[in-house]
Design an enzyme around this catalytic site. Structure first.
Site, mmCIF file in Angstrom:
data_model
loop_
_atom_site.group_PDB
_atom_site.id
_atom_site.type_symbol
_atom_site.label_atom_id
_atom_site.label_comp_id
_atom_site.label_asym_id
_atom_site.label_seq_id
_atom_site.Cartn_x
_atom_site.Cartn_y
_atom_site.Cartn_z
ATOM 1 N N HIS A 125 11.756 -22.761 26.753
ATOM 2 C CA HIS A 125 10.808 -21.628 27.587
ATOM 3 C C HIS A 125 9.500 -21.863 26.937
ATOM 4 C CE1 HIS A 125 9.050 -18.829 30.049
ATOM 5 N NE2 HIS A 125 9.494 -17.765 29.731
ATOM 6 N N HIS A 171 10.725 -29.162 34.977
ATOM 7 C CA HIS A 171 10.246 -27.948 35.199
ATOM 8 C C HIS A 171 11.247 -27.357 36.465
ATOM 9 C CE1 HIS A 171 8.313 -23.858 36.088
ATOM 10 N NE2 HIS A 171 7.683 -24.290 35.020
ATOM 11 N N ASP A 183 3.546 -27.265 28.468
ATOM 12 C CA ASP A 183 3.505 -27.518 27.172
ATOM 13 C C ASP A 183 3.642 -28.780 26.400
ATOM 14 O OD1 ASP A 183 4.096 -24.521 26.552
ATOM 15 O OD2 ASP A 183 6.264 -24.924 27.399
HETATM 16 N N1 CMC Z 1 14.340 -34.612 29.351
HETATM 17 C C1 CMC Z 1 15.174 -35.277 29.868
HETATM 18 N N2 CMC Z 1 15.799 -35.051 30.921
HETATM 19 C C2 CMC Z 1 15.567 -33.845 31.405
HETATM 20 C C3 CMC Z 1 14.451 -33.211 31.233
HETATM 21 C C4 CMC Z 1 13.874 -33.392 30.147
HETATM 22 N N3 CMC Z 1 12.921 -32.724 29.540
HETATM 23 N N4 CMC Z 1 14.429 -32.024 31.854
HETATM 24 C C5 CMC Z 1 15.544 -32.164 32.796
HETATM 25 N N5 CMC Z 1 16.188 -33.252 32.560
HETATM 26 C C6 CMC Z 1 17.347 -33.818 33.445
HETATM 27 C C7 CMC Z 1 18.740 -33.156 33.099
HETATM 28 O O1 CMC Z 1 19.349 -33.774 32.065
HETATM 29 C C8 CMC Z 1 19.216 -33.254 34.441
HETATM 30 O O2 CMC Z 1 19.688 -34.625 34.600
HETATM 31 P P1 CMC Z 1 21.162 -34.755 35.537
HETATM 32 O O3 CMC Z 1 21.008 -34.609 36.935
HETATM 33 O O4 CMC Z 1 21.427 -36.001 35.244
HETATM 34 O O5 CMC Z 1 22.073 -33.748 34.710
HETATM 35 C C9 CMC Z 1 17.900 -33.229 35.611
HETATM 36 O O6 CMC Z 1 16.977 -33.639 34.761
HETATM 37 C C10 CMC Z 1 17.862 -31.568 36.031
HETATM 38 O O7 CMC Z 1 17.756 -30.887 34.834
HETATM 39 P P2 CMC Z 1 18.063 -29.358 34.913
HETATM 40 O O8 CMC Z 1 18.307 -29.010 33.491
HETATM 41 O O9 CMC Z 1 19.248 -29.038 35.749
HETATM 42 O O10 CMC Z 1 16.722 -28.781 35.252
HETATM 43 P P3 CMC Z 1 16.324 -27.103 35.059
HETATM 44 O O11 CMC Z 1 15.647 -26.711 36.364
HETATM 45 O O12 CMC Z 1 17.654 -26.373 35.150
HETATM 46 O O13 CMC Z 1 15.511 -27.108 33.627
HETATM 47 C C11 CMC Z 1 13.712 -27.126 31.934
HETATM 48 C C12 CMC Z 1 14.129 -26.943 33.722
HETATM 49 C C13 CMC Z 1 12.375 -26.963 32.116
HETATM 50 C C14 CMC Z 1 14.522 -26.102 31.349
HETATM 51 C C15 CMC Z 1 14.263 -28.819 31.751
HETATM 52 O O14 CMC Z 1 13.256 -29.512 32.489
HETATM 53 C C16 CMC Z 1 13.871 -28.838 30.079
HETATM 54 O O15 CMC Z 1 14.690 -28.665 29.562
HETATM 55 N N6 CMC Z 1 12.478 -29.308 29.829
HETATM 56 C C17 CMC Z 1 12.385 -29.481 28.421
HETATM 57 C C18 CMC Z 1 11.868 -28.152 27.904
HETATM 58 C C19 CMC Z 1 10.554 -27.770 28.278
HETATM 59 O O16 CMC Z 1 9.520 -28.628 28.141
HETATM 60 N N7 CMC Z 1 10.474 -26.621 28.796
HETATM 61 C C20 CMC Z 1 9.040 -25.850 29.226
HETATM 62 C C21 CMC Z 1 8.990 -25.402 30.488
HETATM 63 S S1 CMC Z 1 7.500 -25.222 31.122
HETATM 64 C C22 CMC Z 1 7.060 -23.770 30.184
HETATM 65 C C23 CMC Z 1 7.965 -22.558 30.344
HETATM 66 O O17 CMC Z 1 8.576 -22.372 31.404
HETATM 67 O O18 CMC Z 1 7.754 -22.016 29.463
#
Ligand code: CMC
Length: 428
Positions: free
Chosen positions: A267, A306, A362
């Site tokens: 986050h 996201h 971010d």
């Molecule tokens: N790098 C590589 N793969 C990713 C990433 C990433 N940053 N984000 C998602 N994926 C992949 C994930 O492995 C999954 O693949 P598969 O379907 O093969 O298993 C697919 O994309 C969907 O991911 P998810 O984890 O189900 O997506 P989510 O909606 O649960 O997670 C997130 C959203 C923001 C937590 C995630 O994209 C992430 O961890 N990003 C990196 C951390 C980040 O930048 N966070 C800041 C978010 S914006 C500001 C805020 O909210 O504070």
């Protein structure tokens, strides 16, 4: 004819008509469908709230597919261009942009509340010299509940107005003290001749000069970043604010919970994690190898992806432009080239394209913060200052919403069936 959803229970042949309102069915309407004769009724299973609307809200609108973000109906692009953080905070909290007189009064009142109680200062002095500023921040915000006797009067409008003012006004002071504590410099008292953001820079960076003069470009850039982070509907920390606040605890305690949620690297801690990632990559030549490792499941590309945006995060676009203005003053951040190359490759790579992973807020913000002289562990604290407006507005909306009760999800129990206690000496 009203919109309804007809569900047929194949086991009994019974049909149920569930009203559809605002694109949702009410989860409790499913209760009439019994799975077993004496059970509570059908529930939905939705870990991580992937498809559950937990409230009605009039504050922030996001269209994740189109990359639209609006506070109270105003597009983020217009607010970032024309507004100031305190004006945007007023909008988020009250629902309308202030008139000139209302704005002047709001700014005056916020400035009246920027000082911290001396005992808060003493409390902060108790932290280890190398304590993470976000840990100091969230603990201090929680401790503030003990300083204001009216904090618990959450259904008293005037008391709430006070807490709202105190929180908005004091978070920059707490953040600045946490930073000065971290680097072992004396705390700087607020200078209310300066703007909200200018004063924050003063409390962070003032040395021996009699009067601190913020650089206007950096002051404006930070203000824009605050506007961009001010609210983002039902994200993890806002849900924590609403969830903790739903027990009717005071807003300081609820906000300590929200700040704790923001601290995590998925986050608000992501901007810090992005910088660490860019430093670890080190050079543009190492980018393809890094992307390969991410695709192979070795870690994530921080600052990408996201839960809601499945297109370019509109805030990331504005931040990218702001970065240019900041670098003209501070000099270019050497990590920018790595970030640009990561973005270039990721935006055309099948792995990221098929999963709709784009840069989020971010991805570039840390580069600006670093160029402005902030250490990495201050980045989530900067996010928290800005998000205070959203947290407080969402908390009040939750409190005054007759649909809301104490947040209490259900579970599917998967543990052992009932069994008898065995005395210790008889256990295998
Ligand atoms: N790098 C590589 N793969 C990713 C990433 C990433 N940053 N984000 C998602 N994926 C992949 C994930 O492995 C999954 O693949 P598969 O379907 O093969 O298993 C697919 O994309 C969907 O991911 P998810 O984890 O189900 O997506 P989510 O909606 O649960 O997670 C997130 C959203 C923001 C937590 C995630 O994209 C992430 O961890 N990003 C990196 C951390 C980040 O930048 N966070 C800041 C978010 S914006 C500001 C805020 O909210 O504070």
């Amino acid at each position: 004819m009203p919109d309804t959803l007809t569900i047929t229970d194949n086991r009994t042949g019974k049909q149920y008509e569930l009203p559809i309102q605002d694109g949702t069915i009410r989860a409790v309407d499913l209760r009439q469908i019994k799975v077993q004769p004496h059970d509570l009724g059908l529930m939905t299973y939705d870990p991580a709230f992937m498809n559950t609307a937990a409230c009605r809200s009039r504050i922030t609108y996001i269209d994740g597919d189109k990359g639209i973000l609006m506070y109270r109906g105003y597009p983020i692009e217009q607010l970032a261009e024309h507004s100031e953080y305190l004006e945007t905070a007023y909008l988020i909290l009250s629902g309308e942009l202030p008139t000139k007189t209302q704005y002047e009064e709001w700014v005056r009142e916020v400035k009246l509340h920027t000082m911290l109680h001396e005992n808060v200062k003493k409390l902060m002095e108790g932290f280890q010299y190398d304590a993470h500023p976000m840990g100091i921040f969230l603990s201090t915000v929680g401790a503030m509940s003990t300083f204001y006797l009216d904090a618990k009067q959450i259904f008293d409008e005037e008391a709430r107005r006070h807490q709202r003012l105190r929180l908005i006004a004091k978070v920059p002071s707490i953040a600045a003290y946490a930073y000065r504590h971290h680097i072992g410099r004396p705390y700087v008292y607020p200078d209310n001749d300066l703007s909200f953001t200018g004063n924050f820079l003063n409390m962070l960076f003032k040395m021996t000069e009699l009067k601190y003069q913020p650089n206007p470009v950096l002051e404006r850039a930070l203000d824009v970043l605050f506007i961009l982070h001010a609210d983002h509907e039902q994200n993890c920390s806002t849900s924590a604010m609403r969830g903790v606040g739903s027990s009717h605890v005071d807003p300081y305690s609820a906000m300590a919970g929200a700040a704790a949620a923001l601290y995590g690297p998925l986050h608000g801690g992501a901007n810090e994690a992005v910088l660490r990632m860019l430093e670890e990559i080190g050079t543009v030549q190492n980018v393809p190898g890094f992307i390969k490792r991410v695709k192979g499941g070795e870690g994530r590309l921080m600052g990408f992806g996201h839960r809601v945006y499945k297109s370019y995060d509109p805030r990331a676009k504005i931040i990218k432009q702001t970065a240019g203005q900041v670098f003209e003053v501070t000099g270019r951040n050497r990590l920018l080239d790595i970030a640009l190359e990561l973005e270039r490759i990721a935006l055309q790579d099948e792995y990221f394209v098929s999963r709709k992973l784009y840069p989020n807020v971010d991805f570039y913000s840390g580069l600006i913060y670093q160029a402005m002289g902030f250490p990495k562990d201050m980045f989530p604290v900067l996010f928290a200052i800005a998000r205070t407006a959203g947290w407080v507005a969402q908390w009040e909306e939750m409190l005054l919403d007759p649909d809301q009760k104490i947040a209490r999800p259900r579970q599917i129990y998967t543990g052992p069936k009932s069994r008898n206690f065995v005395p210790r000496e008889k256990r295998a």
